[in-house]
Scaffold this motif. Sequence first.
Motif, PDB file in Angstrom:
ATOM      1  N   ASP B  15       0.881  -1.269   0.049  1.00 51.65           N
ATOM      2  CA  ASP B  15      -0.057  -0.289   0.229  1.00 51.65           C
ATOM      3  C   ASP B  15       0.955   1.204  -0.168  1.00 51.65           C
ATOM      4  O   ASP B  15       0.506   2.174  -0.571  1.00 51.65           O
ATOM      5  CB  ASP B  15      -0.838   0.153   1.276  1.00 51.65           C
ATOM      6  N   SER B  16       2.000   1.336   0.564  1.00 50.15           N
ATOM      7  CA  SER B  16       2.850   2.475   0.739  1.00 50.15           C
ATOM      8  C   SER B  16       3.806   2.754  -0.495  1.00 50.15           C
ATOM      9  O   SER B  16       4.530   3.872  -0.728  1.00 50.15           O
ATOM     10  CB  SER B  16       3.800   2.313   1.913  1.00 50.15           C
ATOM     11  N   TYR B  72       1.634   0.871  -9.173  1.00 48.64           N
ATOM     12  CA  TYR B  72       1.352   1.954  -8.279  1.00 48.64           C
ATOM     13  C   TYR B  72       1.572   3.460  -9.058  1.00 48.64           C
ATOM     14  O   TYR B  72       2.337   4.228  -8.218  1.00 48.64           O
ATOM     15  CB  TYR B  72       2.003   1.902  -7.125  1.00 48.64           C
TER      16      TYR B  72
END
Lengths: 518, 406
Positions: B15-16, B72
């Motif tokens: 997620d980061s 991402y």
Amino acid sequence: MKLVKNAAGRLVPTEVNGQQQIPFQGINKYKPSGNKAKPPIRSCIDYPKDGNKVVKDLKTALKKAGLKDGMTISTHHHLRNGDAVTNMLFDVVKEMGVKNIHWFPSASFPVHSHLIKYLEDGTIHHIEGSMNGPLGKFTSEGKMKGVGVLRSHGGRYQSIQDGEVHIDIAVIAAPTSDPFGNATGDRGKSACGLIGFALGDSEYANRVIVVTDNLVHFPCVPWQIQGNNVDYVVEVESLGDPTKIVSGTTEVTKSPDRLLIAEYVAQFLDEAGIMKNGFSFQAGAGGTALAFAIFLKERMKKKNVKARFIRGGSTKYLVQMLEDGLTDYILDGQTFDLEGVRSMRENDGHVNTSPFTSYNFHGKGNFASMVDAAILGATEVDINFNANVVTHSDGYLLHGIGGWQNCLYSKCTILAIPSFRDRIPVIVDEVTTLCGPGELIDVIATERGLCINPKRKDLLKAMKNSSIPILDIKDLKKQVDEICGGAPAKPKVNKEKVVAIIKWVDGTVLDSVFQVVK
Amino acid sequence: MRGRNTNSSAGKRGDSVRSDCYFEIELKNSGGVKLEIKSKVESMYGESIKEMILDMSKFFGLKDAIILCEDYGALPFVMAARFELAVKRLFPQTKKEYLLPIIEQNLYSTKKDQLRRSRLYLPGNEPKFFVNAGLHSPDGIILDLEDSVAPTEKDAAQLLVRNALRSVDFYNAERMVRINQLPKGLDDLKYIIPHNVNVILVPKCESAEQIHQLEKEVEKLKKQHKVKNPIYFMPIIESALGVIKSYEIATASKNNCALAIGLEDYTADIGTQRTNEGRESIFARQMLVNAAKAAGIQAIDTVFSDTSDMEGLRQSVLEAKSLGFEGKGCIHPRQIQVVHEAFAPTTEEIEKAKKIVLAFEEAEKKGLGVVSLGSKMIDPPVVKRAQRTINLAMMNNQISRDWRKQ
């Protein structure tokens, strides 16, 4: 749904949620006439002589207020992501079996995803206000029964005054109140600073309920909401989570690129001659805006310049400027951190304002147009300086408009934005959703340099010899596209289904948000 | 082609993660290439991502495979590097390289005496820092393959740095790469020499022989890839032995443009702690300055590691300047401006230098062998230093090129 092309060239519906709409006609082209809306006459003889309007609970208050299907209920957002009152309110509405409520918040936050189940089961028909995060996703996917209506803070006040939105019941969460309903937000365990966004609601709604977790003896002084406008007072254990009541965006950015943008903006104000004795500016919360305030402060100190007033969004950085004597006043619209809340209690120069004073289209003038420079953000800006703040480039609604549209009327509007985020271009050919017409936007400040709107020949001239790169916005877009691997494709949307509309500050329809197709 | 493994992965997930991506490739015996793409920018770049992956699959001869891409917001040069790595982890012997075009903006070369006040270190396996680094106007940007890269990700950084050298605009900053300590660093060269690198930083350098080895390999690769631009070396001295041999190292190659000192490793090597005052490294730094100047190249100081202490950094640069250093390492873009300002000549220095240079030019015009200013005689090294101050002031925009007329 019939769609027509408005003056900005955007397709907008002529009717929304059963109400006729006026398409956007151009900046300051539409001027409504007639009289303002008015609330029903009440008589003090119908209210307790001892001034005690406290009722047992919210359900009792809603019953007494005559809640029924299809009514409009308003709430405000000063408690931000810590708000428990709105969720509690709709739990009660659901329990009472009432349907098709038009929810009219001044803004929503992710904490309100609790309400999705009520949007699904028909308790809430649609939202008129911001549709943040999960509520935005729900709306964008076409799941809301009615059509969302997004307005600026000023636009919300205008719509109440126009009678475009008539509030049946206003529910005002107040960190401190007395039994009469005089209420304030700058003290109490849930202190959030101002509660000015609920002012119009208190003045125009049929019935007004104040909910508090800090009931004090009469009089609650100073008050921002007048008890004379309040029908019922409800005492609850807690208004919400105090740790989330102040905004989460009060830390200065650590990103070198955002710092560079902030530095460019401060340098621009200085070099363009805007930063001079007696000037004014508006900067909100958010990492870049806070960093800008720090850089500007240094420049003001160095040149011995003092501002007459700063419009906020107050934060500790603006409070420091006030307390260091760098400005005479903070004219505060909303309070973003605890230092702002403290300052509001302690500093005479820290002044409460509301959408009535600052942003009101139906006012006899307003503060926003008197500000020398406003520093704002955006999700997208196009090569004609049009800007978007509500949807992302994938078409999903994610943010509200806030006071953003109103601030565009400043003498110099600066959008401080990165040129792209990860691989998402911020500078684009055409904005996904139009929220701010390019003619009101003067400067785009990015990490790659500034783009000055060609109509601002004065600013172009003033910045001719600046060390900041001054770019043509089309060249900037080209650079961004080269980095990101070409111009981005447009999101896939269903042009047959409008899920929300964007109102301009005068109440006309500026743009439509269409259903996103996965 | 087929290696021993049938599964591989490369890149970052979670997620980061930002501006990066993750690939998994599973080889199959039939069924063609099947793609699963989960991208943050699906609606904007979904099609081009798909096309790129299929093109790369074809290029590397993947006929039957299941490919998972979690994206991402990776830029194309990052995606290409991550995919190539996943392929190379399946087929370590392959010599194929998926090369994106070199962007025109980067086809510049630099000079041996280039201004090198600041050099910004970027971890070689963190692409999110690459793209905008040049906007902060460092004199040099270092893509690091050494200490900032985990041992298991060295192969990832090599491909990423190679692609960055081809695709990322450095905005005229000198394009530097810190290779690994030799001899491992020699393996890094094939990923950078053909791709327009300007300066190679050689860490933990301890002998002239290492520079000779490097030079030999660089020359070989330059010839092989027809590289015409000069490539300079900046040995970094980071040990007691390196300090002792610094003159030998400085003079080991005509391609050396500077000697740098790295104090983290040096202080560890001599068994002491690094302090802000720097007393423990005074000998090493003076030795290095002396060696560099004797060899006619630049002396470059170590990094200042506290990124929040700008005043400390300024003092550190002023001290370095007083010792004879001409540059400083930066680990955060906000340090660059402070470094440039601190290295800039003071107004008094500029005024004094102007007088000396004018006196020298006047003396030359008159054919005099001796330069004098008022009643004072001016030595040639003083004139040289004054000329350098004037050049620096011009580069820092403190005085204009035609200052003589003003």
